[in-house]
Scaffold this motif. Sequence first.
Motif, PDB file in Angstrom:
ATOM      1  N   GLU A 179      -0.335  60.858  51.159  1.00  0.00           N
ATOM      2  CA  GLU A 179      -0.836  61.846  50.190  1.00  0.00           C
ATOM      3  C   GLU A 179      -0.219  61.671  48.812  1.00  0.00           C
ATOM      4  O   GLU A 179      -0.866  61.926  47.795  1.00  0.00           O
ATOM      5  CB  GLU A 179      -0.540  63.263  50.694  1.00  0.00           C
ATOM      6  N   ALA A 180       1.028  61.230  48.743  1.00  0.00           N
ATOM      7  CA  ALA A 180       1.712  61.112  47.463  1.00  0.00           C
ATOM      8  C   ALA A 180       1.429  59.789  46.747  1.00  0.00           C
ATOM      9  O   ALA A 180       1.965  59.548  45.652  1.00  0.00           O
ATOM     10  CB  ALA A 180       3.222  61.262  47.672  1.00  0.00           C
ATOM     11  N   HIS A 181       0.615  58.937  47.328  1.00  0.00           N
ATOM     12  CA  HIS A 181       0.340  57.630  46.723  1.00  0.00           C
ATOM     13  C   HIS A 181      -0.363  57.822  45.375  1.00  0.00           C
ATOM     14  O   HIS A 181      -1.237  58.697  45.231  1.00  0.00           O
ATOM     15  CB  HIS A 181      -0.536  56.800  47.668  1.00  0.00           C
ATOM     16  N   PRO A 182      -0.043  57.020  44.360  1.00  0.00           N
ATOM     17  CA  PRO A 182      -0.670  57.178  43.032  1.00  0.00           C
ATOM     18  C   PRO A 182      -2.192  57.058  43.039  1.00  0.00           C
ATOM     19  O   PRO A 182      -2.856  57.613  42.166  1.00  0.00           O
ATOM     20  CB  PRO A 182      -0.027  56.042  42.210  1.00  0.00           C
ATOM     21  N   LEU A 183      -2.756  56.339  43.998  1.00  0.00           N
ATOM     22  CA  LEU A 183      -4.207  56.162  44.042  1.00  0.00           C
ATOM     23  C   LEU A 183      -4.899  57.113  45.019  1.00  0.00           C
ATOM     24  O   LEU A 183      -6.104  57.019  45.226  1.00  0.00           O
ATOM     25  CB  LEU A 183      -4.540  54.710  44.427  1.00  0.00           C
ATOM     26  N   ALA A 184      -4.133  58.042  45.593  1.00  0.00           N
ATOM     27  CA  ALA A 184      -4.698  58.908  46.622  1.00  0.00           C
ATOM     28  C   ALA A 184      -5.772  59.853  46.085  1.00  0.00           C
ATOM     29  O   ALA A 184      -6.607  60.343  46.844  1.00  0.00           O
ATOM     30  CB  ALA A 184      -3.584  59.723  47.298  1.00  0.00           C
ATOM     31  N   GLY A 185      -5.796  60.104  44.787  1.00  0.00           N
ATOM     32  CA  GLY A 185      -6.790  61.013  44.221  1.00  0.00           C
ATOM     33  C   GLY A 185      -8.078  60.349  43.797  1.00  0.00           C
ATOM     34  O   GLY A 185      -9.001  61.029  43.319  1.00  0.00           O
ATOM     35  N   ARG A 186      -8.191  59.041  43.987  1.00  0.00           N
ATOM     36  CA  ARG A 186      -9.400  58.324  43.572  1.00  0.00           C
ATOM     37  C   ARG A 186     -10.593  58.702  44.440  1.00  0.00           C
ATOM     38  O   ARG A 186     -10.454  59.017  45.613  1.00  0.00           O
ATOM     39  CB  ARG A 186      -9.141  56.827  43.647  1.00  0.00           C
ATOM     40  N   ARG A 187     -11.784  58.638  43.855  1.00  0.00           N
ATOM     41  CA  ARG A 187     -13.015  58.927  44.626  1.00  0.00           C
ATOM     42  C   ARG A 187     -13.416  57.744  45.496  1.00  0.00           C
ATOM     43  O   ARG A 187     -14.079  57.910  46.514  1.00  0.00           O
ATOM     44  CB  ARG A 187     -14.155  59.272  43.667  1.00  0.00           C
ATOM     45  N   ALA A 188     -13.026  56.537  45.099  1.00  0.00           N
ATOM     46  CA  ALA A 188     -13.293  55.329  45.879  1.00  0.00           C
ATOM     47  C   ALA A 188     -12.311  54.262  45.430  1.00  0.00           C
ATOM     48  O   ALA A 188     -11.782  54.312  44.310  1.00  0.00           O
ATOM     49  CB  ALA A 188     -14.729  54.854  45.691  1.00  0.00           C
ATOM     50  N   LEU A 189     -12.083  53.291  46.310  1.00  0.00           N
ATOM     51  CA  LEU A 189     -11.132  52.226  46.010  1.00  0.00           C
ATOM     52  C   LEU A 189     -11.702  50.879  46.412  1.00  0.00           C
ATOM     53  O   LEU A 189     -12.307  50.749  47.484  1.00  0.00           O
ATOM     54  CB  LEU A 189      -9.816  52.442  46.767  1.00  0.00           C
ATOM     55  N   ASP A 190     -11.508  49.905  45.553  1.00  0.00           N
ATOM     56  CA  ASP A 190     -11.771  48.528  45.915  1.00  0.00           C
ATOM     57  C   ASP A 190     -10.511  48.007  46.613  1.00  0.00           C
ATOM     58  O   ASP A 190      -9.391  48.273  46.154  1.00  0.00           O
ATOM     59  CB  ASP A 190     -12.063  47.698  44.658  1.00  0.00           C
ATOM     60  N   ILE A 191     -10.683  47.287  47.696  1.00  0.00           N
ATOM     61  CA  ILE A 191      -9.518  46.816  48.457  1.00  0.00           C
ATOM     62  C   ILE A 191      -8.608  45.948  47.592  1.00  0.00           C
ATOM     63  O   ILE A 191      -7.386  45.954  47.755  1.00  0.00           O
ATOM     64  CB  ILE A 191      -9.973  46.078  49.725  1.00  0.00           C
ATOM     65  N   ALA A 192      -9.208  45.235  46.627  1.00  0.00           N
ATOM     66  CA  ALA A 192      -8.404  44.382  45.755  1.00  0.00           C
ATOM     67  C   ALA A 192      -7.401  45.193  44.934  1.00  0.00           C
ATOM     68  O   ALA A 192      -6.366  44.662  44.505  1.00  0.00           O
ATOM     69  CB  ALA A 192      -9.314  43.578  44.833  1.00  0.00           C
ATOM     70  N   GLU A 193      -7.687  46.478  44.705  1.00  0.00           N
ATOM     71  CA  GLU A 193      -6.761  47.327  43.954  1.00  0.00           C
ATOM     72  C   GLU A 193      -5.461  47.570  44.715  1.00  0.00           C
ATOM     73  O   GLU A 193      -4.468  48.033  44.142  1.00  0.00           O
ATOM     74  CB  GLU A 193      -7.415  48.664  43.622  1.00  0.00           C
ATOM     75  N   LEU A 194      -5.482  47.279  46.020  1.00  0.00           N
ATOM     76  CA  LEU A 194      -4.301  47.489  46.853  1.00  0.00           C
ATOM     77  C   LEU A 194      -3.675  46.157  47.278  1.00  0.00           C
ATOM     78  O   LEU A 194      -2.967  46.084  48.269  1.00  0.00           O
ATOM     79  CB  LEU A 194      -4.676  48.311  48.087  1.00  0.00           C
ATOM     80  N   ALA A 195      -3.941  45.130  46.497  1.00  0.00           N
ATOM     81  CA  ALA A 195      -3.464  43.793  46.843  1.00  0.00           C
ATOM     82  C   ALA A 195      -1.948  43.718  46.933  1.00  0.00           C
ATOM     83  O   ALA A 195      -1.397  42.945  47.719  1.00  0.00           O
ATOM     84  CB  ALA A 195      -3.977  42.775  45.817  1.00  0.00           C
TER      85      ALA A 195
END
Length: 310
Positions: A179-195
């Motif tokens: 829950e505390a992850h900086p990207l947890a509030g995104r509406r969608a994520l590309d897997i490459a963003e978590l490389a």
Amino acid sequence: MIDVQRLRVLRAVAEHGSFNRAAAALRLTPSAVSQHVAALERSLGARVVERSTRGATLTRAGHIMVGAAESVAAELTHARREVDRLGTGRTQFTVATFTSGGRLLLPGALARLTAAHPGTVVHVQEAEPEESLSLVRRGAVDAAVAYRFDGPLPGAPGRRAAVDWTALLADPLHMVLPEAHPLAGRRALDIAELAEEPWVLGCLKTEAYLRRYAERAGFTPEVRGTTSDYFFACSLVAAGLGVSLIPSIALASAPPGLRAVPVSPPVPARHIGVAVPRGRGDHPYVTTLVGALRHEATAVRTVVPPGPVT
């Protein structure tokens, strides 16, 4: 007339990939296996197996005959069950399922089955799709709740399906983060963003998808946790070990402290359905079960909306 025992031997060769391993499984000698296959080829006038130092592979004719062997085995198993039912007055009905799908879909569906057919003795067997579909093809189970990703049903390449498939629902994969992850509030994520993130793997099949995608995106995922249990994978994510790709229905019982974020299109998904032996779709028990599963699937199509997992 094609000898049923020769078909049984050919099916074992296909399953085990060599005469020696087929012989061990059948408790025959490799020579006996070879003789059965040679006799089948003579009766057909066509080669069914290509032999090499690497083992044995089916020819196109061999794939056709293995499909026929599976159908024959399924028919004989069904006939035996019908004879047993005549003697006992009770029907034995066996369903194979993978864990997360069975947990949400089967309890209600089986309750409807037994209510519609009192006296039915139901058996449930846990199995991943490759195994459960093989059991359906052989007639060892009456139905299987299974899934596939893109492409055909799991099974031997070139083999005809020998099953009837009813689609139930699409089960999209979600990125699961603390829950505390900086990207947890995104509406969608590309897997490459978590490389750059460490990963927790919850299933070999989602691992295969992740690694294919990562290769196209130019990164190699750093894996810090490997498990075949999605609940355990979610627990590791909640503990801060990494992020993960988890199917929606597997999040229904996930621990708190997580955030499920949709994957940017094209969205990967498991396609869940029920498989029954080909030609058995009109059997009253099968019809009842398939209808009940479709009813249950309707109730869980949106089981995990994007957002906090609580």
